[in-house]
Write a protein that holds these residues in place. Structure first.
Motif, mmCIF file in Angstrom:
data_model
loop_
_atom_site.group_PDB
_atom_site.id
_atom_site.type_symbol
_atom_site.label_atom_id
_atom_site.label_comp_id
_atom_site.label_asym_id
_atom_site.label_seq_id
_atom_site.Cartn_x
_atom_site.Cartn_y
_atom_site.Cartn_z
ATOM 1 N N VAL A 1 42.861 48.207 22.020
ATOM 2 C CA VAL A 1 43.239 46.878 22.508
ATOM 3 C C VAL A 1 42.340 45.844 21.844
ATOM 4 C CG1 VAL A 1 43.326 45.326 24.494
ATOM 5 C CG2 VAL A 1 44.139 47.664 24.732
ATOM 6 N N LEU A 2 42.963 44.801 21.301
ATOM 7 C CA LEU A 2 42.257 43.690 20.661
ATOM 8 C C LEU A 2 42.363 42.471 21.574
ATOM 9 C CD1 LEU A 2 43.972 44.107 17.160
ATOM 10 C CD2 LEU A 2 41.849 45.198 17.934
ATOM 11 N N MET A 3 41.242 41.846 21.901
ATOM 12 C CA MET A 3 41.233 40.722 22.829
ATOM 13 C C MET A 3 40.481 39.546 22.220
ATOM 14 S SD MET A 3 40.341 42.663 26.400
ATOM 15 C CE MET A 3 41.158 44.194 26.858
ATOM 16 N N ASP A 4 41.144 38.415 22.150
ATOM 17 C CA ASP A 4 40.536 37.192 21.622
ATOM 18 C C ASP A 4 40.399 36.196 22.766
ATOM 19 O OD1 ASP A 4 39.529 35.236 20.013
ATOM 20 O OD2 ASP A 4 41.352 34.918 18.850
ATOM 21 N N GLU A 5 39.178 35.961 23.233
ATOM 22 C CA GLU A 5 38.906 35.091 24.376
ATOM 23 C C GLU A 5 39.816 35.438 25.557
ATOM 24 O OE1 GLU A 5 36.421 33.235 24.575
ATOM 25 O OE2 GLU A 5 35.814 32.802 22.524
ATOM 26 N N PRO A 6 39.752 36.671 26.062
ATOM 27 C CA PRO A 6 40.730 37.122 27.057
ATOM 28 C C PRO A 6 40.575 36.530 28.442
ATOM 29 C CG PRO A 6 39.034 38.783 26.756
ATOM 30 C CD PRO A 6 38.785 37.723 25.717
ATOM 31 N N LEU A 7 39.442 35.898 28.736
ATOM 32 C CA LEU A 7 39.225 35.381 30.083
ATOM 33 C C LEU A 7 39.491 33.891 30.198
ATOM 34 C CD1 LEU A 7 36.036 37.359 31.176
ATOM 35 C CD2 LEU A 7 38.433 38.047 31.197
ATOM 36 N N SER A 8 39.879 33.251 29.107
ATOM 37 C CA SER A 8 40.155 31.813 29.168
ATOM 38 C C SER A 8 41.357 31.573 30.071
ATOM 39 C CB SER A 8 40.429 31.260 27.764
ATOM 40 O OG SER A 8 41.525 31.929 27.179
ATOM 41 N N GLY A 9 41.230 30.611 30.986
ATOM 42 C CA GLY A 9 42.329 30.292 31.885
ATOM 43 C C GLY A 9 42.296 31.039 33.198
ATOM 44 N N LEU A 10 41.426 32.050 33.326
ATOM 45 C CA LEU A 10 41.363 32.810 34.569
ATOM 46 C C LEU A 10 40.407 32.159 35.567
ATOM 47 C CD1 LEU A 10 41.206 36.510 33.294
ATOM 48 C CD2 LEU A 10 43.218 35.212 34.035
ATOM 49 N N ASP A 11 40.733 32.264 36.848
ATOM 50 C CA ASP A 11 39.832 31.781 37.892
ATOM 51 C C ASP A 11 38.755 32.850 38.133
ATOM 52 O OD1 ASP A 11 40.969 33.801 39.469
ATOM 53 O OD2 ASP A 11 42.339 32.425 40.475
ATOM 54 N N PRO A 12 37.722 32.555 38.938
ATOM 55 C CA PRO A 12 36.639 33.528 39.132
ATOM 56 C C PRO A 12 37.096 34.902 39.606
ATOM 57 C CG PRO A 12 35.938 31.382 39.894
ATOM 58 C CD PRO A 12 37.391 31.246 39.534
ATOM 59 N N ARG A 13 38.073 34.942 40.515
ATOM 60 C CA ARG A 13 38.576 36.237 40.969
ATOM 61 C C ARG A 13 39.270 36.974 39.830
ATOM 62 N NH1 ARG A 13 41.974 35.912 46.404
ATOM 63 N NH2 ARG A 13 42.154 38.119 45.865
ATOM 64 N N GLY A 14 40.036 36.235 39.035
ATOM 65 C CA GLY A 14 40.716 36.847 37.900
ATOM 66 C C GLY A 14 39.743 37.362 36.858
ATOM 67 N N ILE A 15 38.652 36.624 36.641
ATOM 68 C CA ILE A 15 37.629 37.048 35.683
ATOM 69 C C ILE A 15 36.985 38.347 36.145
ATOM 70 C CG2 ILE A 15 35.355 36.472 34.749
ATOM 71 C CD1 ILE A 15 36.290 33.545 34.666
ATOM 72 N N ARG A 16 36.623 38.394 37.424
ATOM 73 C CA ARG A 16 35.990 39.611 37.943
ATOM 74 C C ARG A 16 36.929 40.808 37.829
ATOM 75 N NH1 ARG A 16 34.024 39.789 44.126
ATOM 76 N NH2 ARG A 16 36.296 39.677 44.418
ATOM 77 N N SER A 17 38.192 40.606 38.171
ATOM 78 C CA SER A 17 39.169 41.681 38.093
ATOM 79 C C SER A 17 39.383 42.129 36.652
ATOM 80 C CB SER A 17 40.504 41.220 38.704
ATOM 81 O OG SER A 17 41.497 42.201 38.536
ATOM 82 N N ALA A 18 39.488 41.167 35.730
ATOM 83 C CA ALA A 18 39.725 41.506 34.320
ATOM 84 C C ALA A 18 38.551 42.287 33.743
ATOM 85 C CB ALA A 18 39.966 40.233 33.516
ATOM 86 N N LYS A 19 37.331 41.892 34.067
ATOM 87 C CA LYS A 19 36.163 42.623 33.573
ATOM 88 C C LYS A 19 36.175 44.065 34.063
ATOM 89 C CE LYS A 19 32.938 39.721 34.899
ATOM 90 N NZ LYS A 19 31.599 39.084 35.059
ATOM 91 N N HIS A 20 36.507 44.242 35.326
ATOM 92 C CA HIS A 20 36.580 45.595 35.883
ATOM 93 C C HIS A 20 37.643 46.417 35.164
ATOM 94 C CE1 HIS A 20 36.660 48.835 38.838
ATOM 95 N NE2 HIS A 20 37.978 48.668 38.924
ATOM 96 N N GLU A 21 38.807 45.817 34.921
ATOM 97 C CA GLU A 21 39.905 46.549 34.294
ATOM 98 C C GLU A 21 39.596 46.887 32.834
ATOM 99 O OE1 GLU A 21 42.242 47.846 35.911
ATOM 100 O OE2 GLU A 21 41.905 46.803 37.806
#
Length: 256
Positions: free
Chosen positions: A156-176
């Motif tokens: 998986v290639l990710m370019d700035e994958p957390l842009s636009g996410l709220d704090p809950r979304g950021i935490r969830s994305a990091k975990h995933e």
């Protein structure tokens, strides 16, 4: 040793008189998270877009999952997923239809249970019938994660994958992202948020003016730059790219 997922050999690309990437070589194995960092214009996005097959390989060789990207593009691309910094879903497809389409594209037959699981994990269950054109940027980002995850990719290639996410979304994305790597997927994570890279990456690849200036773990970087033996990735970044102390003082944890 984990199997090799990606091999980049002497990759280069020029735009008219500008040399965007020059002689870049590195490898990535299953389960690794490679933090790709560098100043603006360092060649990060060009590298990611070329590995993803968005840009053609004109110099060097890129092998994904054992398949040469230039000679066997279809089979190479079947091994990877690409999450750009601002995903643009199809306006006329619903969230669930995006997952159905992606699953069919990659030959996934029993996709629905996996889709339901992903929609729940990324807090999109209530948006399953919403059309792509109706989604906020954060929702588009979450949908891109779900589409990338559904077929359990090798890379998986990710370019700035957390842009636009709220704090809950950021935490969830990091975990995933961490869970994806633990399951054996290789990840390239490119971001100006150096704290994110320091938190998630198992190895670093630092580019500057199209060239590799460092590759290795954070501990190896601290050994390479002994004046920052206990320093953060931000300090290592500025040491590796030759930035001055004045700029470092105003960086705020991000490279611009």
């Amino acid at each position: 040793m984990q199997p090799l997922v990606l091999s980049v050999e002497s990759f280069g690309r020029s735009y008219e008189s500008h040399r965007a990437v020059d002689g870049l070589s590195f490898q990535l194995r299953a389960g690794e998270i490679l933090g790709l960092v560098g100043p603006n214009g360092a060649g990060k996005t060009t590298t990611l877009r070329t590995i993803a097959g968005v840009l053609p390989v004109k110099e060097g060789r890129i092998v994904v999952g054992g398949f040469d990207l230039a000679r066997d593009e279809e089979r190479a691309k079947r091994n990877l997923r690409w999450i750009p910094d601002d995903p643009q879903p199809f306006d006329a497809l619903t969230v669930l239809e995006h997952l159905e389409f992606t699953a069919a594209l990659y030959g996934q037959r029993d996709w629905r249970a996996r889709a339901d699981e992903l929609l729940e994990r990324f807090e999109l269950s209530e948006k399953r019938d919403a059309f792509g054109g109706e989604l906020s940027r954060g929702m588009r980002q979450k949908l891109a994660f779900c589409c990338a995850w559904i077929a359990r990719p090798a890379l998986v290639l990710m370019d700035e994958p957390l842009s636009g996410l709220d704090p809950r979304g950021i935490r969830s994305a990091k975990h995933e992202i961490e869970e994806l790597a633990r399951a054996g997927t290789a990840v390239i994570l490119s971001s100006h948020l150096l704290v994110l890279i320091e938190e998630l990456a198992t190895r670093l690849l630092i580019l500057d003016r199209g060239r590799k200036v460092f590759e290795g773990t954070l501990d190896e970087a601290r050994s390479r730059f002994p004046e920052h033996s206990r320093g953060s990735l931000e300090e290592i970044f500025f040491a590796a790219t030759g930035e001055g102390a004045a700029r470092k003082g105003g960086a705020g944890g991000a490279a611009t």
